[in-house]
Design an enzyme around this catalytic site. Sequence first.
Site, PDB file in Angstrom:
ATOM      1  N   VAL A 142      -0.413  -4.385  -0.098  1.00 53.83           N
ATOM      2  CA  VAL A 142      -0.532  -4.603   1.349  1.00 53.83           C
ATOM      3  C   VAL A 142      -1.947  -5.073   1.701  1.00 53.83           C
ATOM      4  O   VAL A 142      -2.137  -6.079   2.387  1.00 53.83           O
ATOM      5  CB  VAL A 142      -0.186  -3.294   2.108  1.00 53.83           C
ATOM      6  CG1 VAL A 142      -0.417  -3.464   3.599  1.00 53.83           C
ATOM      7  CG2 VAL A 142       1.257  -2.894   1.833  1.00 53.83           C
ATOM      8  N   LYS A 202      -9.941  11.723   5.339  1.00 54.83           N
ATOM      9  CA  LYS A 202     -10.854  10.997   6.222  1.00 54.83           C
ATOM     10  C   LYS A 202     -11.847  11.947   6.887  1.00 54.83           C
ATOM     11  O   LYS A 202     -13.025  11.604   7.068  1.00 54.83           O
ATOM     12  CB  LYS A 202     -10.048  10.227   7.253  1.00 54.83           C
ATOM     13  CG  LYS A 202      -9.219   9.100   6.607  1.00 54.83           C
ATOM     14  CD  LYS A 202      -8.148   8.580   7.553  1.00 54.83           C
ATOM     15  CE  LYS A 202      -7.346   7.462   6.906  1.00 54.83           C
ATOM     16  NZ  LYS A 202      -6.129   7.124   7.698  1.00 54.83           N
ATOM     17  N   GLY A 243      -5.721  -4.594  -7.511  1.00 55.51           N
ATOM     18  CA  GLY A 243      -4.648  -4.301  -6.567  1.00 55.51           C
ATOM     19  C   GLY A 243      -4.424  -5.487  -5.659  1.00 55.51           C
ATOM     20  O   GLY A 243      -5.385  -6.087  -5.159  1.00 55.51           O
ATOM     21  N   CYS A 244      -3.163  -5.839  -5.511  1.00 54.01           N
ATOM     22  CA  CYS A 244      -2.837  -6.984  -4.657  1.00 54.01           C
ATOM     23  C   CYS A 244      -1.571  -6.647  -3.877  1.00 54.01           C
ATOM     24  O   CYS A 244      -0.599  -7.395  -3.883  1.00 54.01           O
ATOM     25  CB  CYS A 244      -2.664  -8.228  -5.515  1.00 54.01           C
ATOM     26  SG  CYS A 244      -2.642  -9.750  -4.562  1.00 54.01           S
ATOM     27  N   GLU A 258       6.037   5.988   5.642  1.00 48.00           N
ATOM     28  CA  GLU A 258       6.542   5.680   4.304  1.00 48.00           C
ATOM     29  C   GLU A 258       7.778   6.508   4.004  1.00 48.00           C
ATOM     30  O   GLU A 258       8.072   7.479   4.705  1.00 48.00           O
ATOM     31  CB  GLU A 258       5.444   5.966   3.275  1.00 48.00           C
ATOM     32  CG  GLU A 258       4.289   4.986   3.432  1.00 48.00           C
ATOM     33  CD  GLU A 258       3.197   5.205   2.408  1.00 48.00           C
ATOM     34  OE1 GLU A 258       3.526   5.368   1.223  1.00 48.00           O
ATOM     35  OE2 GLU A 258       2.022   5.187   2.802  1.00 48.00           O
ATOM     36  N   GLY A 260      -2.768  -1.184   8.189  1.00 44.71           N
ATOM     37  CA  GLY A 260      -2.175  -2.517   8.145  1.00 44.71           C
ATOM     38  C   GLY A 260      -2.982  -3.399   7.219  1.00 44.71           C
ATOM     39  O   GLY A 260      -4.211  -3.241   7.104  1.00 44.71           O
ATOM     40  N   ASP A 304      -3.747  12.841   4.520  1.00 46.01           N
ATOM     41  CA  ASP A 304      -4.491  11.600   4.729  1.00 46.01           C
ATOM     42  C   ASP A 304      -5.628  11.821   5.732  1.00 46.01           C
ATOM     43  O   ASP A 304      -6.772  11.420   5.492  1.00 46.01           O
ATOM     44  CB  ASP A 304      -3.515  10.520   5.232  1.00 46.01           C
ATOM     45  CG  ASP A 304      -4.218   9.239   5.593  1.00 46.01           C
ATOM     46  OD1 ASP A 304      -4.546   8.461   4.669  1.00 46.01           O
ATOM     47  OD2 ASP A 304      -4.458   8.995   6.799  1.00 46.01           O
TER      48      ASP A 304
HETATM   49  N1  LIG Z   1      -2.024  -0.139   3.689  1.00 39.12           N
HETATM   50  C1  LIG Z   1      -2.882   0.225   4.614  1.00 39.12           C
HETATM   51  O1  LIG Z   1      -2.644   0.044   5.804  1.00 39.12           O
HETATM   52  C2  LIG Z   1      -4.185   0.874   4.207  1.00 39.12           C
HETATM   53  C3  LIG Z   1      -5.134   1.199   5.200  1.00 39.12           C
HETATM   54  C4  LIG Z   1      -6.358   1.761   4.832  1.00 39.12           C
HETATM   55  C5  LIG Z   1      -6.609   2.006   3.496  1.00 39.12           C
HETATM   56  N2  LIG Z   1      -5.669   1.722   2.558  1.00 39.12           N
HETATM   57  C6  LIG Z   1      -5.971   2.024   1.157  1.00 39.12           C
HETATM   58  O2  LIG Z   1      -5.992   0.812   0.432  1.00 39.12           O
HETATM   59  C7  LIG Z   1      -5.556   1.058  -0.897  1.00 39.12           C
HETATM   60  C8  LIG Z   1      -4.408   0.111  -1.237  1.00 39.12           C
HETATM   61  O3  LIG Z   1      -3.357   0.340  -0.338  1.00 39.12           O
HETATM   62  P1  LIG Z   1      -2.101  -0.652  -0.244  1.00 39.12           P
HETATM   63  O4  LIG Z   1      -1.351  -0.226   0.968  1.00 39.12           O
HETATM   64  O5  LIG Z   1      -2.548  -2.054  -0.356  1.00 39.12           O
HETATM   65  O6  LIG Z   1      -1.277  -0.230  -1.550  1.00 39.12           O
HETATM   66  P2  LIG Z   1      -0.051  -1.030  -2.243  1.00 39.12           P
HETATM   67  O7  LIG Z   1       0.573  -1.968  -1.274  1.00 39.12           O
HETATM   68  O8  LIG Z   1       0.797   0.013  -2.877  1.00 39.12           O
HETATM   69  O9  LIG Z   1      -0.769  -1.901  -3.371  1.00 39.12           O
HETATM   70  C9  LIG Z   1      -1.269  -1.336  -4.541  1.00 39.12           C
HETATM   71  C10 LIG Z   1      -1.616  -2.453  -5.503  1.00 39.12           C
HETATM   72  O10 LIG Z   1      -2.210  -1.892  -6.665  1.00 39.12           O
HETATM   73  C11 LIG Z   1      -1.533  -2.414  -7.827  1.00 39.12           C
HETATM   74  N3  LIG Z   1      -1.564  -1.412  -8.890  1.00 39.12           N
HETATM   75  C12 LIG Z   1      -0.983  -0.192  -8.898  1.00 39.12           C
HETATM   76  N4  LIG Z   1      -1.280   0.452 -10.018  1.00 39.12           N
HETATM   77  C13 LIG Z   1      -2.063  -0.378 -10.750  1.00 39.12           C
HETATM   78  C14 LIG Z   1      -2.694  -0.297 -12.019  1.00 39.12           C
HETATM   79  N5  LIG Z   1      -2.579   0.790 -12.756  1.00 39.12           N
HETATM   80  N6  LIG Z   1      -3.441  -1.350 -12.430  1.00 39.12           N
HETATM   81  C15 LIG Z   1      -3.563  -2.455 -11.686  1.00 39.12           C
HETATM   82  N7  LIG Z   1      -2.988  -2.579 -10.462  1.00 39.12           N
HETATM   83  C16 LIG Z   1      -2.251  -1.554 -10.023  1.00 39.12           C
HETATM   84  C17 LIG Z   1      -0.149  -2.736  -7.371  1.00 39.12           C
HETATM   85  O11 LIG Z   1       0.413  -3.721  -8.213  1.00 39.12           O
HETATM   86  P3  LIG Z   1       1.853  -4.376  -7.911  1.00 39.12           P
HETATM   87  O12 LIG Z   1       1.630  -5.325  -6.778  1.00 39.12           O
HETATM   88  O13 LIG Z   1       2.166  -5.057  -9.177  1.00 39.12           O
HETATM   89  O14 LIG Z   1       2.763  -3.231  -7.559  1.00 39.12           O
HETATM   90  C18 LIG Z   1      -0.403  -3.264  -5.977  1.00 39.12           C
HETATM   91  O15 LIG Z   1      -0.753  -4.620  -5.995  1.00 39.12           O
HETATM   92  C19 LIG Z   1      -5.216   2.533  -0.972  1.00 39.12           C
HETATM   93  O16 LIG Z   1      -6.341   3.254  -1.420  1.00 39.12           O
HETATM   94  C20 LIG Z   1      -4.962   2.893   0.483  1.00 39.12           C
HETATM   95  O17 LIG Z   1      -5.200   4.269   0.776  1.00 39.12           O
HETATM   96  C21 LIG Z   1      -4.471   1.151   2.887  1.00 39.12           C
END
Ligand SMILES: NC(=O)c1ccc[n+]([C@@H]2O[C@H](COP(=O)([O-])OP(=O)(O)OC[C@H]3O[C@@H](n4cnc5c(N)ncnc54)[C@H](OP(=O)(O)O)[C@@H]3O)[C@@H](O)[C@H]2O)c1
Lengths: 429, 429
Positions: free
Chosen positions: A15, A206, A12-13, A191, A305, A202
């Site tokens: 946010v 937690k 995953g790459c 979102e 974030g 969510d």
């Molecule tokens: N954002 C926050 O503030 C935050 C805070 C705390 C925890 N989290 C947790 O962190 C995790 C990631 O969150 P995020 O906000 O970074 O999500 P995001 O922005 O939606 O990023 C998801 C990433 O996963 C990739 N992906 C999706 N399906 C995939 C697959 N089948 N195989 C390989 N890669 C795949 C996506 O690829 P593409 O780039 O190609 O779309 C993207 O790079 C989640 O579990 C979330 O609950 C997030």
Amino acid sequence: MRTRPLKVALLGCGVVGSEVARIMTTHADDLAARIGAPVELAGVAVRRPSKVREGIDPALVTTDATALVKRGDIDVVVEVIGGIEPARTLITTAFENGASVVSANKALLAQDGAALHAAAEQADKDLYYEAAVAGAIPLIRPLRESLAGDKVNRVLGIVNGTTNFILDKMDSTGAGYQEALDEATALGYAEADPTADVEGFDAAAKAAILAGIAFHTRVRLDDVYREGMTEVTAADFASAKQMGCTIKLLAICERAPDGGSVTARVHPAMIPLTHPLASVRGAYNAVFVESDAAGQLMFYGPGAGGSPTASAVLGDLVAVCRNRLSGTTGPGESAYAALPVSPMGDVVTRYHISLDVADKPGVLAQVATVFAEHDVSIDTVRQTGKGGEASLVVVTHRASDASLRGTVGALRKLDTVRGVASIMRVEGE
Amino acid sequence: MRTRPLKVALLGCGVVGSEVARIMTTHADDLAARIGAPVELAGVAVRRPSKVREGIDPALVTTDATALVKRGDIDVVVEVIGGIEPARTLITTAFENGASVVSANKALLAQDGAALHAAAEQADKDLYYEAAVAGAIPLIRPLRESLAGDKVNRVLGIVNGTTNFILDKMDSTGAGYQEALDEATALGYAEADPTADVEGFDAAAKAAILAGIAFHTRVRLDDVYREGMTEVTAADFASAKQMGCTIKLLAICERAPDGGSVTARVHPAMIPLTHPLASVRGAYNAVFVESDAAGQLMFYGPGAGGSPTASAVLGDLVAVCRNRLSGTTGPGESAYAALPVSPMGDVVTRYHISLDVADKPGVLAQVATVFAEHDVSIDTVRQTGKGGEASLVVVTHRASDASLRGTVGALRKLDTVRGVASIMRVEGE
Ligand SMILES: NC(=O)c1ccc[n+]([C@@H]2O[C@H](COP(=O)([O-])OP(=O)(O)OC[C@H]3O[C@@H](n4cnc5c(N)ncnc54)[C@H](OP(=O)(O)O)[C@@H]3O)[C@@H](O)[C@H]2O)c1
Ligand SMILES: NC(=O)c1ccc[n+]([C@@H]2O[C@H](COP(=O)([O-])OP(=O)(O)OC[C@H]3O[C@@H](n4cnc5c(N)ncnc54)[C@H](OP(=O)(O)O)[C@@H]3O)[C@@H](O)[C@H]2O)c1
């Protein structure tokens, strides 16, 4: 210092993942010094391979996350894809292939934490997930390690930034729920589909994670009572103000007074303005922890974030890498207490109930009788006439949720009660 | 679970030690489950052997701490005697005899931390001291581990409960310093000789420890600029209020903007009422941490007291015991950054200066010229006449402490300046 690098696979790459990659590159020297060996980004799995990703060598990018995890030379898998699958299978595959795992995936951990911990233990590898709860705020490590010699009785927290932003807006501007949600969406705090946040899913994930760690007991997502905040109105905020309170969406994990069981729940609640959680503004998170010896602790900071969450992921990455170098693992799941998780009906708290009633003699006596019959003792009553109808606000002493439900059910059957405008719990007193 | 117990030698059984012993006894089963082996209190060293100590088997009590530490079968030495000697020698003897050490001794760690860490590393044993800074508040572990992948830029904290109690009293009641100190003494918040607290020595020791960990750099007690709070007056609080501020004794550790050096200091300062530290009441402690990725975090809780401090000691005890069982050690000293510690003159902040001046034309121009000559830019000026004399309050923009000192020195030489009533730094904006 060892010169052979530890290899990290980033799944995953988005946010969070892009920030993890950025910091791994810009702070490479510091990370190496703190770990005792360099860390190398060995591969990055994504869904859309052609997307331009600043600072990431395109040669590292793959859509085949499974192959990356199975490569055999990966030391640590960082899972920041989110959701249940393929994240779950990728994590278990990582353990089977000798890697340790750092994840930020609260949904997965709340649902399948026990199985994932078992897989980690079986493989004798680490599973760390500080970022899964309250973003950058160190919370899991303090609960699991700093308070390991103490007895935690209560965890009370604002663990969802989106809903705190909305409630804070409603409080400070008098806006209604929809108006505040629209602003949160426009500013990127909510979102497009805000269900997971505003319905409390969510926060419930937690709460399950926090309760499990705090009470050394397995707490599953299904064990967590959950109520969203979409029904909170401007009128509720006005009532709260009259009581010297504000309204927050709280995650509350409690040990029963006799110590024999625990509860976990998420719902909007009134808390006194003098409570430290009342002044947590905007999208910030804060968690209050009460324990036998330490007393009351509070942890405050940005709950989400990309960069704050990446800070937590990297803290775990450093710890997991150090453990690998010294050939050990950190504390795994601790569920030895195995306390029963009681249903919501057993929760004891106070209630603020707004009723619309007929404005005629005897109504208050009728209503008071219903409370008494259900063993719910009344603290204060405020009646405001509005021509033929009256609004009756009842604040109770502490009572069980089951008694309260019985009371409300009976009140609804009274001819003189036209409607139950709102029921809100009062916490943090 | 291993059945052979880990043996703990408790050095000191006073305010903190007696609580450590109590919790070890009452929570023995939980500790065993969390560690993976039982822990046994193998001996308790005190000064007065005949004192009755509730819950402590008299057969365990000894006045010969050295012999206890040298017994050879001790796994962990918990040092809660305090002071430099014999604590220092006992700790190094513990390492030489194969034990790990948990200590709450900020004075010793601030003065000799490097040597003690070296002794621990030499013996391949742990030295943990969460309780040395801010009592029960998890702070050292979050800084050292949770933020290990981040870059900390600033630590700003209320780390002494006695002085916070006194300042809070002065603020809320308008009392003078002596009156508030007397109340703190009567209530047991201040010791008979309050020097270590009110002169900032205790906070300076904690600042040295925090700066060292936050910046991966050795910071000695001598490197910390220290100013006590005995000269803070009711008039200062009145001035602070006019600026929308309150006054706190702060420990401030900062990385210079260019990243090339650090500073550490303790002094009273005005902070805005809107800053989270402003609402820390009574004897509570709170520490604000600012880092690149995580942003602003705050940790809040009881900074002292037997049972809160014992909570921190026991958290360390569990960690150290786990490490022993798995044959490893936790993160040791991290001082690889080895940044120079700059003197106070290099600190850049804002100042609030009260002058008594002659009330005649041209005085303001004279004063303003002195500021300009020293490159200190003025933000606001407030002049209040009081018959022949005037009070002049100047609040500056950010300037170096050296420039400010130069300015004040030159002001004192002006005929028209009768006196410098107070100089206070303004922080947290
Ligand atoms: N954002 C926050 O503030 C935050 C805070 C705390 C925890 N989290 C947790 O962190 C995790 C990631 O969150 P995020 O906000 O970074 O999500 P995001 O922005 O939606 O990023 C998801 C990433 O996963 C990739 N992906 C999706 N399906 C995939 C697959 N089948 N195989 C390989 N890669 C795949 C996506 O690829 P593409 O780039 O190609 O779309 C993207 O790079 C989640 O579990 C979330 O609950 C997030
Ligand atoms: N108190 C707090 O709230 C707090 C908070 C954070 C950190 N700390 C730190 O914790 C440490 C202990 O503080 P405390 O308040 O518990 O001190 P305390 O109440 O004065 O207790 C000191 C203990 O050490 C024993 N002792 C003194 N000299 C000794 C010697 N030469 N050999 C063996 N035992 C000796 C004393 O024996 P007797 O009982 O016979 O007099 C007493 O039991 C200090 O480093 C302090 O800075 C304290």
